[in-house]
Write an enzyme that holds these catalytic residues in place. Structure first.
Site, PDB file in Angstrom:
ATOM      1  N   GLY A  69      -0.799  -0.650  -4.659  1.00 24.12           N
ATOM      2  CA  GLY A  69      -1.481   0.558  -5.092  1.00 24.12           C
ATOM      3  C   GLY A  69      -1.433   1.655  -4.046  1.00 24.12           C
ATOM      4  O   GLY A  69      -0.894   1.474  -2.951  1.00 24.12           O
ATOM      5  N   GLU A  93       0.822  -1.192   0.000  1.00 19.71           N
ATOM      6  CA  GLU A  93       0.000   0.000   0.000  1.00 19.71           C
ATOM      7  C   GLU A  93       0.869   1.259   0.000  1.00 19.71           C
ATOM      8  O   GLU A  93       1.741   1.410   0.860  1.00 19.71           O
ATOM      9  CB  GLU A  93      -0.890   0.052   1.246  1.00 19.71           C
ATOM     10  CG  GLU A  93      -1.852  -1.110   1.370  1.00 19.71           C
ATOM     11  CD  GLU A  93      -2.618  -1.070   2.687  1.00 19.71           C
ATOM     12  OE1 GLU A  93      -3.805  -1.437   2.678  1.00 19.71           O
ATOM     13  OE2 GLU A  93      -2.028  -0.683   3.727  1.00 19.71           O
ATOM     14  N   CYS A  94       0.648   2.143  -0.940  1.00 17.32           N
ATOM     15  CA  CYS A  94       1.246   3.479  -0.969  1.00 17.32           C
ATOM     16  C   CYS A  94       2.776   3.431  -0.847  1.00 17.32           C
ATOM     17  O   CYS A  94       3.471   3.297  -1.846  1.00 17.32           O
ATOM     18  CB  CYS A  94       0.637   4.357   0.116  1.00 17.32           C
ATOM     19  SG  CYS A  94       0.896   6.128  -0.144  1.00 17.32           S
ATOM     20  N   GLY A  95       3.324   3.528   0.365  1.00 17.18           N
ATOM     21  CA  GLY A  95       4.767   3.423   0.536  1.00 17.18           C
ATOM     22  C   GLY A  95       5.293   2.115  -0.010  1.00 17.18           C
ATOM     23  O   GLY A  95       6.398   2.047  -0.571  1.00 17.18           O
ATOM     24  N   LEU A 136       4.000   0.464  -2.539  1.00 17.29           N
ATOM     25  CA  LEU A 136       4.016   0.648  -3.990  1.00 17.29           C
ATOM     26  C   LEU A 136       5.285   1.363  -4.420  1.00 17.29           C
ATOM     27  O   LEU A 136       5.948   0.966  -5.392  1.00 17.29           O
ATOM     28  CB  LEU A 136       2.782   1.444  -4.413  1.00 17.29           C
ATOM     29  CG  LEU A 136       2.768   2.021  -5.826  1.00 17.29           C
ATOM     30  CD1 LEU A 136       2.743   0.907  -6.863  1.00 17.29           C
ATOM     31  CD2 LEU A 136       1.572   2.959  -6.014  1.00 17.29           C
TER      32      LEU A 136
END
Length: 463
Positions: free
Chosen positions: A438, A337-339, A341
């Site tokens: 993502g 998630e986020c980081g 990704l």
């Protein structure tokens, strides 16, 4: 899972709210948690809405793991279930609201802090920023009291009080015109300010002065707030219904799920980690900067955080990145998630500096000065998504100051984005083999089958 054996006034509770952000909710909440804990009272902290940073401070101040309550992702029933479940072993539950008390996504305030107070039956303590206001504070309080009669404004905290005369005229005005008690007055003090970062408060784990700052806040509340009256108020909650149990896939034998958790990757909802354990996983924590080898694991969970802040240290640990990439090629399941990704892209770009990352996905990450995505997300699973059946709707949130650049046209996406920015217009969640990465942050309450699917993929990989 609990059986609903602790209901109604057995759960003492309050929600800390304000008319608007920057009123001092967090400062007061942290001080209250510390002050109550110092008295030997067991406090369970909760934070309204999607947030990782405030809860890290609240966990530290109370000595208890802070939980998030979010009506958009969890729904009213999910919020009540989580609140009841995690309040079982505490003397009092303290919920910090977000933004203004009545602020939400729509004109009805359907996901506001006030709505949350109504759902969990919590009396509200209103924190008022008293900068440049005297007698008008009474009008403000009465406006809040009358705006939504479903909730109980149980008491008021006057914050940023300048001097004795300032306090006196406000107290007299409230006593004459309002039917709400003042629980305390907090004087102006720069010593207790909490430092900011672009996505909110700096995570508690990064602050060397954390212990001293929290102690000062606790002392401030201890000396200026009537805690006995506050505790009495907290017992005025209304009945809550029982929790329902949802069956999820459970592993036949333990699988090991690695979790990157360090100064760069610290954004994890505790419920997500607990759900993996309940599904039969043993969690193995990994430091992206210090651990040179990948431990023996059957799956990997990479949460968000601030990898851009630690980019040089992360990039220098080539051996770990090489082993993670090799495991992904061998079909080890990875949820990022986020980081996470950002970690799986080719590089993180900050101005003229490029920091090589794992390179599973053919794209780079560019840091920007302005937010690229902030708010709730709604994703629909596309064919080939390894963690969600096609068509599954998943609610979550995103907040990031980065964007993907130099994207290959060959990249595959796992979600159609119904709400939110995603990676590109209308899509989020890059997919490669059994890896999904993502900008979308997930709370297991919004996707209760996620943990079971993660464990199931880990079982297949192990076999």
């Amino acid at each position: 899972m609990i059986c609903g054996d602790r209901l109604n006034n057995d759960i003492s509770r309050v929600l800390i709210g304000a008319v608007q952000g920057r009123s001092g909710k967090t400062t007061f909440t942290l001080g209250l948690l510390k002050a109550l804990t110092d008295r030997g009272i067991t406090v369970q902290p909760f934070k309204k809405g999607p947030d990782y940073i405030d809860p890290s401070w609240m966990s530290y101040a109370s000595g208890q793991q802070c939980r998030n309550l979010d009506l958009v992702m969890m729904g009213a029933e999910g919020v009540k279930q989580s609140f009841i479940r995690h309040s079982q072993k505490s003397d009092i539950s303290v919920v910090e609201g977000a933004m203004g008390l009545f602020d939400g996504l729509d004109v009805e305030g359907s996901n506001s802090s006030a709505e949350l107070a109504y759902v969990i039956g919590a009396p509200v303590i209103l924190v008022v920023n008293c900068t440049r206001i005297t007698r008008s504070v009474a009008a403000l309080i009465n406006g809040v009291v009358n705006f939504d009669r479903r909730i109980q404004i149980g008491g008021v905290i006057l914050n940023q009080v300048a001097r004795a005369r300032h306090e006196k005229i406000m107290l007299q005005s409230i006593e004459r015109y309002c039917d709400v008690p003042v629980l305390g007055s907090l004087p102006k003090s720069k010593e207790v300010e909490i430092p900011d970062r672009h996505l909110g408060l700096i995570p508690a784990g990064e602050q060397d002065m954390l212990q001293n700052r929290i102690s000062l806040l606790g002392k401030l509340v201890q000396e200026n707030v009537d805690l006995s009256k506050l505790l009495q108020l907290s017992s005025n909650g209304v009945p809550l219904s029982e929790e329902k149990v949802l069956e999820i896939h459970k592993a036949e034998e333990k699988v090991k799920i690695g979790v990157l958790r360090d100064r760069a990757f610290s954004f994890y909802y505790p419920e997500n980690l607990e759900a993996l354990e309940e599904a039969g996983a043993k969690l193995v924590f990994i430091n992206s900067m210090e651990d040179k080898k990948l431990p023996e694991i059957d799956g990997l969970y990479i949460g968000g955080g601030f990898p851009e802040v630690m980019a040089e240290e992360i990039s220098a640990n080539v051996s770990l990145m090489t082993e993670i990439k090799a495991a992904i090629e061998e079909n080890m399941p990875v949820y990022a998630e986020c980081g996470g990704l950002m970690y799986l892209a080719k590089s993180i770009i900050q101005g003229e500096k490029h920091y090589p990352m794992i390179g599973v996905f053919d794209c780079d990450v560019e840091m920007t000065k302005k937010p690229q995505g902030i708010g709730y997300t709604i994703q629909q699973a596309l064919p080939g998504n390894p963690f969600f059946p096609e068509g599954t709707m998943v609610r979550g949130h995103e907040f990031h100051n980065s964007r993907l650049v130099n994207l290959s046209e060959a990249l595959h996406y796992g979600f159609r984005t119904e709400r939110g920015q995603g990676i590109i217009a209308g899509a989020d969640g890059l997919v490669y083999k059994h890896t999904l990465a993502g900008y979308h942050h997930l709370h297991v309450a919004a996707a209760p089958l996620w943990a079971g699917q993660m464990v199931q993929l880990a079982e297949k990989y192990k076999k």
